[in-house]
Design a protein around this motif. Structure first.
Motif, PDB file in Angstrom:
ATOM      1  N   ALA A 138       0.817  -1.222   0.000  1.00 43.29           N
ATOM      2  CA  ALA A 138       0.000   0.000   0.000  1.00 43.29           C
ATOM      3  C   ALA A 138       0.847   1.267   0.000  1.00 43.29           C
ATOM      4  N   ASN A 139       2.096   1.178   0.498  1.00 46.99           N
ATOM      5  CA  ASN A 139       2.989   2.347   0.544  1.00 46.99           C
ATOM      6  C   ASN A 139       3.924   2.417  -0.662  1.00 46.99           C
ATOM      7  N   GLY A 140       3.759   1.522  -1.600  1.00 45.11           N
ATOM      8  CA  GLY A 140       4.600   1.523  -2.792  1.00 45.11           C
ATOM      9  C   GLY A 140       5.927   0.812  -2.605  1.00 45.11           C
ATOM     10  N   LYS A 141       6.090   0.115  -1.494  1.00 42.98           N
ATOM     11  CA  LYS A 141       7.323  -0.615  -1.220  1.00 42.98           C
ATOM     12  C   LYS A 141       7.239  -2.012  -1.849  1.00 42.98           C
TER      13      LYS A 141
END
Length: 183
Positions: A138-141
């Motif tokens: 969800a955080n782009g990690k």
């Protein structure tokens, strides 16, 4: 039917229809190849597609999978026999997973000492079960997530054992017919 280096054969199984289901054919391709072949080996291949039927106690029995319904499980049995006079080394057996079915996780087995791998990209890359892929959280990690077996396209065994003359190896795996019935 003899299967030599990179030859394959096709067996069609009728896909049962009901309700809104359209007529379709479930095509299964059985293929084997031998590494570092100078002369083509005499390798005989046979495919059985069996419907897995469980009784009220969970005891399984099998019958020919001539027609199947969504949700039913099919066991593919691939039998390879060496009908030549020479030992066959480096046998690789491919088990495709047609679009109409999904692989049943961890259902593959082999009578030989073999490495099992699966592919989600039509055989470009191979890995042992379970398969992983890179995804974004969800955080782009970037994270590694397990690929659901329903997304496997094919499996393959790479045998470490010699297939001696007049001997055979059996490979099995299961698939579940996709879909649901609208009654």
């Amino acid at each position: 039917m003899n299967i030599n280096d990179n030859q394959k054969f096709v067996r069609k199984i009728k896909y049962a229809t009901s309700g809104k289901w359209a007529n379709a054919l479930l095509t299964v391709v059985l293929m084997a190849w031998v590494g570092n072949v100078v002369a083509a080996p005499k390798l005989q291949g046979n495919l059985e597609a069996l419907l897995v039927v469980a009784d009220e106690n969970g005891k399984e029995s099998f019958r020919a999978a001539e027609a199947v319904l969504p949700g039913q499980v099919i066991e593919y049995r691939l039998l390879y026999s060496n009908e030549g006079d020479e030992v066959i080394n480096n046998l690789k057996v491919l088990g495709p997973i047609p679009e109409e079915v999904e692989y049943v996780a961890m259902s593959a087995s082999s009578a030989s000492n073999a490495e099992l791998e699966a592919s989600i990209d039509m055989g470009i890359t191979w890995s042992s079960e379970p398969l992983y892929r890179t995804a974004l959280d969800a955080n782009g990690k970037e994270i590694q997530e397990i690929v659901p077996p329903s997304q496997y396209h094919q499996i393959r065994w790479s045998s470490f054992d010699e297939l001696k003359p007049d001997d055979s190896f059996q490979y099995t795996y299961r698939v579940r017919v996709k879909g649901s019935l609208d009654l």
